[in-house]
Design an enzyme around this catalytic site. Structure first.
Site, PDB file in Angstrom:
ATOM      1  NE  ARG A 104      -9.613   0.239   1.405  1.00  0.00           N
ATOM      2  CZ  ARG A 104      -9.743  -0.522   0.308  1.00  0.00           C
ATOM      3  NH1 ARG A 104      -9.669  -1.842   0.394  1.00  0.00           N
ATOM      4  NH2 ARG A 104      -9.972   0.027  -0.870  1.00  0.00           N
TER       5      ARG A 104
ATOM      6  CB  THR B  63      -0.959   0.032   1.216  1.00  0.00           C
ATOM      7  OG1 THR B  63      -0.204  -0.163   2.410  1.00  0.00           O
ATOM      8  CG2 THR B  63      -2.024  -1.039   1.116  1.00  0.00           C
TER       9      THR B  63
ATOM     10  CD  GLN C 270       3.299  -2.251  -6.344  1.00  0.00           C
ATOM     11  OE1 GLN C 270       3.581  -1.321  -5.597  1.00  0.00           O
ATOM     12  NE2 GLN C 270       2.900  -2.078  -7.598  1.00  0.00           N
TER      13      GLN C 270
ATOM     14  CE  LYS D 200      -1.542  -6.235  -4.677  1.00  0.00           C
ATOM     15  NZ  LYS D 200      -2.273  -5.084  -5.190  1.00  0.00           N
TER      16      LYS D 200
ATOM     17  CB  VAL E  56      -8.259 -10.835   4.439  1.00  0.00           C
ATOM     18  CG1 VAL E  56      -7.842 -11.645   5.659  1.00  0.00           C
ATOM     19  CG2 VAL E  56      -8.290 -11.693   3.186  1.00  0.00           C
TER      20      VAL E  56
ATOM     21  CE1 TYR F 176       0.304  -0.408  -9.838  1.00  0.00           C
ATOM     22  CE2 TYR F 176       1.666   0.921  -8.383  1.00  0.00           C
ATOM     23  CZ  TYR F 176       0.474   0.281  -8.660  1.00  0.00           C
ATOM     24  OH  TYR F 176      -0.551   0.321  -7.747  1.00  0.00           O
TER      25      TYR F 176
ATOM     26  CB  THR G  53       0.692  -4.127  -9.433  1.00  0.00           C
ATOM     27  OG1 THR G  53       1.126  -4.393  -8.098  1.00  0.00           O
ATOM     28  CG2 THR G  53      -0.794  -3.789  -9.421  1.00  0.00           C
TER      29      THR G  53
HETATM   30  C1  FMN Z   1      -4.377   2.963   0.368  1.00  0.00           C
HETATM   31  C2  FMN Z   1      -4.033   1.835  -0.545  1.00  0.00           C
HETATM   32  C3  FMN Z   1      -2.923   1.938  -1.356  1.00  0.00           C
HETATM   33  C4  FMN Z   1      -2.583   0.891  -2.196  1.00  0.00           C
HETATM   34  N1  FMN Z   1      -1.431   0.967  -2.907  1.00  0.00           N
HETATM   35  C5  FMN Z   1      -1.064  -0.061  -3.693  1.00  0.00           C
HETATM   36  C6  FMN Z   1       0.168  -0.025  -4.392  1.00  0.00           C
HETATM   37  O1  FMN Z   1       0.935   0.912  -4.286  1.00  0.00           O
HETATM   38  N2  FMN Z   1       0.465  -1.081  -5.189  1.00  0.00           N
HETATM   39  C7  FMN Z   1      -0.377  -2.156  -5.326  1.00  0.00           C
HETATM   40  O2  FMN Z   1      -0.072  -3.088  -6.068  1.00  0.00           O
HETATM   41  N3  FMN Z   1      -1.532  -2.228  -4.638  1.00  0.00           N
HETATM   42  C8  FMN Z   1      -1.889  -1.204  -3.836  1.00  0.00           C
HETATM   43  N4  FMN Z   1      -3.046  -1.296  -3.123  1.00  0.00           N
HETATM   44  C9  FMN Z   1      -3.860  -2.521  -3.174  1.00  0.00           C
HETATM   45  C10 FMN Z   1      -3.425  -3.499  -2.079  1.00  0.00           C
HETATM   46  O3  FMN Z   1      -2.169  -4.042  -2.367  1.00  0.00           O
HETATM   47  C11 FMN Z   1      -4.386  -4.669  -1.891  1.00  0.00           C
HETATM   48  O4  FMN Z   1      -4.626  -5.256  -3.137  1.00  0.00           O
HETATM   49  C12 FMN Z   1      -5.727  -4.267  -1.258  1.00  0.00           C
HETATM   50  O5  FMN Z   1      -5.544  -3.256  -0.316  1.00  0.00           O
HETATM   51  C13 FMN Z   1      -6.351  -5.485  -0.581  1.00  0.00           C
HETATM   52  O6  FMN Z   1      -7.594  -5.169  -0.071  1.00  0.00           O
HETATM   53  P1  FMN Z   1      -7.877  -4.805   1.479  1.00  0.00           P
HETATM   54  O7  FMN Z   1      -7.464  -3.368   1.642  1.00  0.00           O
HETATM   55  O8  FMN Z   1      -9.340  -5.014   1.577  1.00  0.00           O
HETATM   56  O9  FMN Z   1      -7.076  -5.744   2.341  1.00  0.00           O
HETATM   57  C14 FMN Z   1      -3.408  -0.258  -2.275  1.00  0.00           C
HETATM   58  C15 FMN Z   1      -4.527  -0.343  -1.461  1.00  0.00           C
HETATM   59  C16 FMN Z   1      -4.847   0.674  -0.599  1.00  0.00           C
HETATM   60  C17 FMN Z   1      -6.052   0.531   0.285  1.00  0.00           C
HETATM   61  C1  LIG Z   2       0.108   7.807  -9.169  1.00  0.00           C
HETATM   62  C2  LIG Z   2       0.532   7.210  -7.864  1.00  0.00           C
HETATM   63  C3  LIG Z   2       0.015   5.837  -7.772  1.00  0.00           C
HETATM   64  C4  LIG Z   2       0.287   5.234  -6.455  1.00  0.00           C
HETATM   65  C5  LIG Z   2      -0.256   3.867  -6.418  1.00  0.00           C
HETATM   66  C6  LIG Z   2      -1.086   3.650  -5.230  1.00  0.00           C
HETATM   67  C7  LIG Z   2      -2.177   2.664  -5.485  1.00  0.00           C
HETATM   68  O1  LIG Z   2      -1.984   1.649  -6.102  1.00  0.00           O
HETATM   69  C8  LIG Z   2      -3.498   2.923  -4.960  1.00  0.00           C
HETATM   70  O2  LIG Z   2      -4.346   2.020  -5.053  1.00  0.00           O
HETATM   71  O3  LIG Z   2      -3.751   4.028  -4.464  1.00  0.00           O
END
Ligand code: FMN
Ligand SMILES: CCCCCCC(=O)C(=O)O
Length: 375
Positions: free
Chosen positions: A325, A105, A155, A246, A304, A157, A183
Site C-alpha cells: 500500500r 499489487t 508475480q 509468496k 511495513v 497466480y 502467490t
Molecule cells: C491493492 C492491492 C493489490 C494487491 N494485488 C496483489 C496481486 O496482484 N498479487 C499478489 O500476490 N498480492 C497482491 N497484493 C498483496 C501484496 O503483494 C502484499 O502482500 C501486501 O500489500 C503487503 O501488505 P502492505 O500493503 O501492508 O504492505 C495486493 C495488495 C494490495 C493492497
Molecule cells: C480477480 C482479479 C484478481 C486480482 C488480484 C489482485 C489481488 O491480489 C488483490 O489482493 O486485490
C-alpha cells in the site's frame, strides 16, 4: 514557531484563532510513508481507495500487520564505530540497493494514468526490485520497456490451464524478469466487504489485466483450490527462473517448499486481503525462518511502514521486506514522483535506523536486538 525542535515545511502557515489556539495545518507535502495515504485518499475515487486500502472480512489481519510492529521494540548496540551503514542486499534475482522491495499489487492505472510504468521507473531510480503483479494494468513487457533499468520480478497466480500458465511464464521471461513470485495464499478470493459495498467488480472502460490477453480476449484470473505442490513441480520444470513462494504462513509448508526446488519464501498474509484473522506477517516470520534453517532466503511483507519496521523484520531473519500500500499511496498522490519519494523515505529511514542501532549493514542485525513488549 512550530514548536521546539520541529522544522516548518514549505506551504505550512500556522495561525492563531480568535480563541488563541494555535493551529498548524496538515503539511502541504507528505513527510512520512503514512502521510501519503491521506494525500492519496483525497485524490482517489472512494471505491478505488477502498479497493486499495481494504482487506478481508473484519480486517483483523490488516490491523494486526501494522500493530505487530508497534509491539516489537528495537534494542540498539552502542560504540561499535560502524560508520555510515550500507543498505544493499543480495536476493535470489540479484542485488538491490535497499532491503525494501515493491510488493506485487494490482491495477496501478486506477491510481495514476501511467500505472505500472511509473512504479517501475521509481523502483529503478531507487535501485530496488519491482514485483510486477500478474494483474497489472500495463503488460509486463511494456513495463520493462518503460523502465529498462528496473529489476523486475513477475508475480504469478498459477492458472489451472497450465498451457496458459506457461504463456504467462514466457511473457515474464521475454520481459527480462529475474524471478517468479508464485502467490499461494489464494485458492479463492478473499471476502472483500468494501468491494461488495461499492459494487467494485470490474475495471473501468479502457483498462484491463493486460498480461491476461489471449488472442482477442482478456482471460479472467482464476483462483483455484485445485492448485497443489504438483503445479509447483511443473512450474519448476517449465523455467530456470528462481521461484519464490509468496503467502506461506505455516512452518510445515515452509519445510515442504524446500523439497520443491524453490529459491525463496515470502512470508505474507496478502496484506490481510485473503483469509482474515491470519496472524500478523511479522509474527509468523520467526517460525518460518526457523523451519527453513537458512536453506533459502525468507522475505516478508505486510504492515511495513517505517525504516524501524524493516530493521525489526530483518533482525528476526528476513532477507528483505516488501511494501504494497505505501507504494500505491505514493503513486496515487503524485505518480512516479510520489513512489520515488516513498521509496526514498524508506531507504533513508533504514539507513538512519541502522546507524542508531550501531550497524554497518543489515547483516549486523540479530534477533537479540528485538524485544516483544506488552503494549
Ligand atoms: C491493492 C492491492 C493489490 C494487491 N494485488 C496483489 C496481486 O496482484 N498479487 C499478489 O500476490 N498480492 C497482491 N497484493 C498483496 C501484496 O503483494 C502484499 O502482500 C501486501 O500489500 C503487503 O501488505 P502492505 O500493503 O501492508 O504492505 C495486493 C495488495 C494490495 C493492497
Ligand atoms: C480477480 C482479479 C484478481 C486480482 C488480484 C489482485 C489481488 O491480489 C488483490 O489482493 O486485490
Amino acid at each position: 514557531m512550530t514548536g521546539v525542535g520541529t522544522t516548518r515545511m514549505a506551504g505550512e502557515s500556522p495561525h492563531v484563532t480568535d480563541t488563541g489556539t494555535r493551529v498548524i495545518p496538515a503539511p502541504a507535502v507528505p513527510w512520512t510513508p503514512r502521510e501519503f495515504e491521506a494525500a492519496a485518499r483525497a485524490r482517489l475515487a472512494p471505491e478505488h481507495y477502498d479497493y486499495f486500502a481494504g482487506g478481508a472480512g473484519d480486517e483483523v489481519t490488516v490491523r494486526a500487520n501494522e500493530a505487530a510492529f508497534g509491539r516489537l521494540s528495537l534494542v540498539p548496540r552502542v560504540l561499535r564505530g560502524a560508520g555510515r551503514p550500507r543498505t544493499d542486499v543480495t536476493l535470489p534475482g540479484g542485488r538491490a540497493a535497499m532491503p525494501v522491495l515493491v510488493a506485487p499489487t494490482a491495477f496501478h492505472r486506477l491510481a495514476d494514468p501511467e500505472g505500472e510504468r511509473a512504479t517501475a521507473r521509481a523502483a529503478a531510480a531507487a535501485g530496488t526490485v519491482m514485483i510486477v503483479s500478474m494483474a497489472s494494468t500495463v503488460a509486463v513487457g511494456e513495463v520493462a520497456a518503460a523502465a529498462p533499468e528496473a529489476t523486475l520480478w513477475f508475480q504469478l497466480y498459477v492458472q489451472p490451464d497450465m498451457a496458459f500458465t506457461e504463456t504467462l511464464v514466457r511473457r515474464a521471461e521475454a520481459a527480462g524478469c529475474r524471478a517468479l513470485v508464485v502467490t499461494v495464499d489464494s485458492p479463492a478470493r478473499g471476502l472483500r466487504d468494501r468491494e461488495r459495498r461499492h459494487g467494485f467488480w470490474d475495471l473501468p472502460e479502457g483498462m484491463a489485466c493486460e498480461n491476461l490477453r489471449d488472442g482477442g480476449r482478456v482471460r479472467p484470473i482464476v483462483m483455484s483450490p485445485e492448485i497443489s505442490w504438483e503445479h509447483i513441480d511443473l512450474l519448476r520444470e517449465m523455467t530456470t527462473l528462481p521461484i519464490i513462494l509468496k503467502g506461506v504462513a505455516h512452518p510445515a509448508d515452509a519445510r515442504l517448499a524446500l523439497g520443491h526446488g524453490v529459491s525463496g519464501l515470502l512470508v505474507s498474509n496478502h496484506g490481510g486481503r485473503q483469509l482474515d484473522t491470519v496472524p500478523a506477517a511479522v509474527d509468523l516470520l520467526p517460525e518460518i525462518v526457523a523451519a527453513v534453517g537458512g536453506a533459502v532466503p525468507v522475505l516478508m511483507d505486510g504492515g511495513v511502514r517505517r525504516g524501524t519496521d524493516v530493521l525489526k523484520a530483518m533482525a528476526l531473519g528476513a532477507g528483505a521486506v516488501a511494501v504494497g500500500r505505501p507504494v500505491i499511496w505514493g503513486l496515487a498522490a503524485d505518480g512516479e514522483r510520489g513512489v520515488t519519494r516513498v521509496l526514498d523515505l524508506l531507504r533513508s529511514e533504514v539507513e538512519q535506523a541502522l546507524t542508531l542501532c550501531g550497524c554497518a549493514s543489515v547483516h549486523d542485525l540479530d534477533p537479540g536486538m528485538v524485544r516483544r513488549s506488552c503494549r
